[in-house]
Scaffold this motif. Structure first.
Motif, PDB file in Angstrom:
ATOM      1  N   GLY A 149      68.079  52.263  39.132  1.00  0.00           N
ATOM      2  CA  GLY A 149      68.948  53.390  38.861  1.00  0.00           C
ATOM      3  C   GLY A 149      68.487  54.688  39.490  1.00  0.00           C
ATOM      4  N   PRO A 150      69.245  55.763  39.286  1.00  0.00           N
ATOM      5  CA  PRO A 150      68.963  57.042  39.947  1.00  0.00           C
ATOM      6  C   PRO A 150      67.634  57.670  39.550  1.00  0.00           C
ATOM      7  N   ALA A 151      67.243  57.543  38.294  1.00  0.00           N
ATOM      8  CA  ALA A 151      65.965  58.107  37.875  1.00  0.00           C
ATOM      9  C   ALA A 151      64.804  57.289  38.453  1.00  0.00           C
ATOM     10  N   GLY A 152      64.912  55.973  38.388  1.00  0.00           N
ATOM     11  CA  GLY A 152      63.872  55.124  38.953  1.00  0.00           C
ATOM     12  C   GLY A 152      63.700  55.334  40.444  1.00  0.00           C
ATOM     13  N   LEU A 153      64.817  55.480  41.156  1.00  0.00           N
ATOM     14  CA  LEU A 153      64.739  55.738  42.591  1.00  0.00           C
ATOM     15  C   LEU A 153      64.130  57.109  42.878  1.00  0.00           C
ATOM     16  N   ASP A 170      61.821  72.548  38.099  1.00  0.00           N
ATOM     17  CA  ASP A 170      62.880  72.669  39.112  1.00  0.00           C
ATOM     18  C   ASP A 170      63.934  71.593  38.875  1.00  0.00           C
ATOM     19  N   THR A 171      64.565  71.700  37.734  1.00  0.00           N
ATOM     20  CA  THR A 171      65.495  70.646  37.332  1.00  0.00           C
ATOM     21  C   THR A 171      66.605  70.420  38.352  1.00  0.00           C
ATOM     22  N   GLU A 172      67.060  71.514  38.979  1.00  0.00           N
ATOM     23  CA  GLU A 172      68.169  71.375  39.924  1.00  0.00           C
ATOM     24  C   GLU A 172      67.772  70.520  41.120  1.00  0.00           C
ATOM     25  N   VAL A 173      66.494  70.513  41.479  1.00  0.00           N
ATOM     26  CA  VAL A 173      66.027  69.705  42.612  1.00  0.00           C
ATOM     27  C   VAL A 173      66.112  68.221  42.280  1.00  0.00           C
ATOM     28  N   VAL A 174      65.571  67.854  41.124  1.00  0.00           N
ATOM     29  CA  VAL A 174      65.597  66.436  40.755  1.00  0.00           C
ATOM     30  C   VAL A 174      67.028  65.991  40.461  1.00  0.00           C
ATOM     31  N   GLU A 175      67.873  66.891  39.952  1.00  0.00           N
ATOM     32  CA  GLU A 175      69.269  66.547  39.723  1.00  0.00           C
ATOM     33  C   GLU A 175      70.004  66.330  41.044  1.00  0.00           C
ATOM     34  N   GLU A 176      69.695  67.155  42.040  1.00  0.00           N
ATOM     35  CA  GLU A 176      70.305  66.963  43.355  1.00  0.00           C
ATOM     36  C   GLU A 176      69.900  65.615  43.944  1.00  0.00           C
ATOM     37  N   LEU A 177      68.616  65.291  43.837  1.00  0.00           N
ATOM     38  CA  LEU A 177      68.127  64.025  44.364  1.00  0.00           C
ATOM     39  C   LEU A 177      68.771  62.853  43.641  1.00  0.00           C
ATOM     40  N   MET A 178      68.788  62.898  42.327  1.00  0.00           N
ATOM     41  CA  MET A 178      69.366  61.794  41.556  1.00  0.00           C
ATOM     42  C   MET A 178      70.862  61.652  41.811  1.00  0.00           C
TER      43      MET A 178
END
Length: 341
Positions: A149-153, A170-178
């Motif tokens: 899934g997106p978090a694991g990836l 930097d929540t927006e960074v990890v949210e963009e990636l996911m």
């Protein structure tokens, strides 16, 4: 004789419909050394060759007794396709990440879903293996395909330090990636379903309470799961390692048909939390019981699981490669003893 095929029973159980007896399946990895020796389909080749992958997956049904077939056997397929370096592993070690592309926040901008996502050396093999399995057993036996899934990836593409740090600072960074990775998951999952998979297992333990807080899950991951479930056109199971209890209520509203949990989750409490919104799958310990103990211990744990109301009896996570075959077979024996005697 049952009125249901194994595929019928599995699909009805996942939909919450009435069945004669509950299925005994594995929605997580099923490859063991004993099955490799029996089939001649060994790791690491069985992770990179469609015919060998299908042969080893089929052995989980024909020899071990699971009432489904499931592939692939490792979690690096999409990670490699999206830029991770991978060691191929060995006969009793799954492929693993050796390097990752997102060393810093700027690197996240370079991650995108390639036009050739379904043609990579890894995804194409799994797609072909699913097609082979569907041709062999698809009318009567469910074919289950695993997708990280997106978090694991994100965890794999950014590394553990960046993943945790970005969630906190930097929540927006990890949210963009996911978000990008979730789109890759959706495309790949639909490709697998089109090739003949009957259900998708989204493996996403890094979204669980053992790694991030329930609040982080609610704000950053929950919307991705809702999108995944809207966009993926087939039966969907979420697998989450660790103690997922704190997010079970939320998972009941994501749209997944089933949630696969390990032994840290109390089945009775979990059933109370999710009600009839989603089916519960698990949760026999793959390490403490299936690997390390004998068939009688498996019978005891499986019977307790059935008494607590599990919807599909299964290992709580992927099988360890040296899991004894007789212990796997004891799962079906426990189910039959419980329902048929």
């Amino acid at each position: 004789m049952s009125q249901f095929t194994l595929r019928d029973r599995f699909e009805k159980a996942l939909k919450g419909e009435a069945v004669d007896i509950i299925p005994v399946c594995s929605v997580t990895q099923t490859g063991t050394v004993e099955l490799m020796e029996t089939t001649g389909a060994y790791w690491p080749q069985a992770n990179f060759n469609a015919d060998k992958m299908a042969a080893l997956a089929l052995a989980g049904y024909e020899i071990a007794g699971f009432e489904n077939v499931r592939c692939p056997f490792d979690i690096t397929v999409l990670a490699e396709t999206l830029g991770c370096a991978v060691d191929e592993g060995s006969i009793d070690m799954q492929p693993y990440i050796t390097d990752f592309p997102c060393k810093n926040k700027k690197d996240v901008k370079n991650i995108m879903v390639p036009d050739s996502l379904l043609e990579s050396r890894r995804t194409s093999v799994v797609l072909e293996a699913v097609e082979i399995l569907n041709e062999k057993v698809g009318e009567t036996v469910p074919v289950v395909a695993g997708v990280v899934g997106p978090a694991g990836l994100a965890f794999m593409l950014a590394g553990i330090k960046n993943y945790i740090t970005w969630f906190v600072k930097d929540t927006e960074v990890v949210e963009e990636l996911m978000g990008v990775l979730n789109d890759a998951c959706i495309e790949y999952a639909n490709g697998l379903l089109e090739r003949g998979a009957n259900a998708i297992t989204l493996i996403d333990s890094e979204a669980g309470p053992d790694i991030i807080s329930p609040q982080m899950f609610e704000e950053s991951v929950f919307p991705l799961y809702r999108k995944f479930c809207r966009k993926v056109k087939g039966l969907k199971v979420l697998h989450m390692c660790g103690d997922a209890t704190a997010v079970l209520n939320s998972l009941g509203d994501t749209g997944f048909d089933g949630v696969s949990v390990e032994e840290k989750v109390n089945v009775s409490s979990a059933k109370a939390a999710i009600g009839d919104r989603v089916r519960l799958i698990g949760n026999i310990s793959p390490s403490d019981t299936l690997l390390a103990k004998g068939p009688e211990a498996v019978l005891i744990e499986a019977t307790a699981c059935l008494e607590d109301g599990i919807d599909i009896l299964a290992p709580g996570c992927g099988l360890a490669p040296h899991t004894p075959l007789e212990n796997i077979k004891a799962l079906v024996r426990a189910r039959d003893d419980y329902f048929l005697q």
